[in-house]
Design a protein around this motif. Sequence first.
Motif, mmCIF file in Angstrom:
data_model
loop_
_atom_site.group_PDB
_atom_site.id
_atom_site.type_symbol
_atom_site.label_atom_id
_atom_site.label_comp_id
_atom_site.label_asym_id
_atom_site.label_seq_id
_atom_site.Cartn_x
_atom_site.Cartn_y
_atom_site.Cartn_z
ATOM 1 N N ARG A 3 -7.605 -72.514 -14.625
ATOM 2 C CA ARG A 3 -6.599 -73.487 -14.197
ATOM 3 C C ARG A 3 -7.295 -74.829 -14.064
ATOM 4 N NH1 ARG A 3 -1.871 -72.810 -10.051
ATOM 5 N NH2 ARG A 3 -1.237 -74.963 -9.891
ATOM 6 N N ILE A 4 -6.777 -75.830 -14.744
ATOM 7 C CA ILE A 4 -7.347 -77.168 -14.638
ATOM 8 C C ILE A 4 -7.021 -77.720 -13.258
ATOM 9 C CG2 ILE A 4 -7.242 -79.544 -15.472
ATOM 10 C CD1 ILE A 4 -6.776 -78.426 -18.273
ATOM 11 N N LEU A 5 -8.072 -78.164 -12.566
ATOM 12 C CA LEU A 5 -7.901 -78.791 -11.258
ATOM 13 C C LEU A 5 -7.721 -80.294 -11.398
ATOM 14 C CD1 LEU A 5 -10.721 -76.988 -9.239
ATOM 15 C CD2 LEU A 5 -8.260 -76.599 -9.068
ATOM 16 N N TYR A 6 -8.571 -80.899 -12.241
ATOM 17 C CA TYR A 6 -8.570 -82.355 -12.349
ATOM 18 C C TYR A 6 -9.243 -82.774 -13.644
ATOM 19 C CZ TYR A 6 -9.247 -87.250 -11.108
ATOM 20 O OH TYR A 6 -9.208 -88.615 -11.096
ATOM 21 N N GLU A 7 -8.686 -83.807 -14.273
ATOM 22 C CA GLU A 7 -9.287 -84.432 -15.451
ATOM 23 C C GLU A 7 -9.467 -85.909 -15.130
ATOM 24 O OE1 GLU A 7 -7.798 -83.188 -19.445
ATOM 25 O OE2 GLU A 7 -6.260 -82.187 -18.240
ATOM 26 N N SER A 8 -10.695 -86.395 -15.193
ATOM 27 C CA SER A 8 -10.954 -87.801 -14.871
ATOM 28 C C SER A 8 -10.659 -88.692 -16.069
ATOM 29 C CB SER A 8 -12.400 -87.990 -14.419
ATOM 30 O OG SER A 8 -13.278 -87.837 -15.510
ATOM 31 N N ARG A 15 -12.260 -77.136 -13.605
ATOM 32 C CA ARG A 15 -11.333 -76.007 -13.724
ATOM 33 C C ARG A 15 -11.675 -74.959 -12.674
ATOM 34 N NH1 ARG A 15 -12.640 -76.929 -19.265
ATOM 35 N NH2 ARG A 15 -10.810 -77.481 -20.471
ATOM 36 N N LEU A 16 -10.661 -74.234 -12.249
ATOM 37 C CA LEU A 16 -10.868 -73.056 -11.426
ATOM 38 C C LEU A 16 -10.963 -71.886 -12.395
ATOM 39 C CD1 LEU A 16 -11.034 -71.998 -8.523
ATOM 40 C CD2 LEU A 16 -8.560 -71.680 -8.590
ATOM 41 N N VAL A 17 -12.065 -71.154 -12.356
ATOM 42 C CA VAL A 17 -12.330 -70.063 -13.308
ATOM 43 C C VAL A 17 -12.902 -68.863 -12.565
ATOM 44 C CG1 VAL A 17 -12.828 -71.709 -15.171
ATOM 45 C CG2 VAL A 17 -14.706 -70.776 -13.827
ATOM 46 N N ARG A 18 -13.030 -67.764 -13.262
ATOM 47 C CA ARG A 18 -13.754 -66.597 -12.734
ATOM 48 C C ARG A 18 -15.093 -66.518 -13.447
ATOM 49 N NH1 ARG A 18 -11.494 -63.660 -9.048
ATOM 50 N NH2 ARG A 18 -9.238 -63.553 -8.950
ATOM 51 N N ASP A 19 -16.145 -66.306 -12.663
ATOM 52 C CA ASP A 19 -17.465 -66.112 -13.247
ATOM 53 C C ASP A 19 -17.396 -64.866 -14.124
ATOM 54 O OD1 ASP A 19 -20.163 -64.633 -13.233
ATOM 55 O OD2 ASP A 19 -20.723 -66.636 -12.535
ATOM 56 N N PRO A 20 -17.791 -64.967 -15.388
ATOM 57 C CA PRO A 20 -17.664 -63.827 -16.297
ATOM 58 C C PRO A 20 -18.514 -62.620 -15.898
ATOM 59 C CG PRO A 20 -18.815 -65.643 -17.368
ATOM 60 C CD PRO A 20 -18.341 -66.149 -16.043
ATOM 61 N N GLN A 21 -19.576 -62.855 -15.158
ATOM 62 C CA GLN A 21 -20.444 -61.736 -14.769
ATOM 63 C C GLN A 21 -20.012 -61.088 -13.465
ATOM 64 O OE1 GLN A 21 -24.344 -63.494 -14.847
ATOM 65 N NE2 GLN A 21 -24.520 -63.257 -17.067
ATOM 66 N N SER A 22 -19.683 -61.901 -12.462
ATOM 67 C CA SER A 22 -19.372 -61.341 -11.142
ATOM 68 C C SER A 22 -17.881 -61.207 -10.868
ATOM 69 C CB SER A 22 -19.996 -62.219 -10.052
ATOM 70 O OG SER A 22 -19.351 -63.485 -10.018
ATOM 71 N N GLY A 23 -17.058 -61.956 -11.588
ATOM 72 C CA GLY A 23 -15.624 -61.945 -11.341
ATOM 73 C C GLY A 23 -15.202 -62.833 -10.180
#
Length: 70
Positions: A3-8, A15-23
């Motif tokens: 989810r995009i939080l902010y674009e300057s 972006r709000l993301v999930r770490d691919p390794q830990s979730g």
Amino acid sequence: MTRILYESANGDVWRLVRDPQSGVAMVEHKPNASSGGRASLIEIGKFLRAGANGPEHQALLQLIGTLVND
């Protein structure tokens, strides 16, 4: 899922993301191409502690606020 939080205005994107390794939910910062463009992941708490006065920080706090019912 991200989810995009902010674009300057200069092209940086947070972006709000999930770490691919830990979730774990994290903030991804992708600087604009002239700054190298290499994305980095930041733990949410660390992101908010590190100068939480920027518009990207306020966007995350607003998103969190939508999760709370009045």
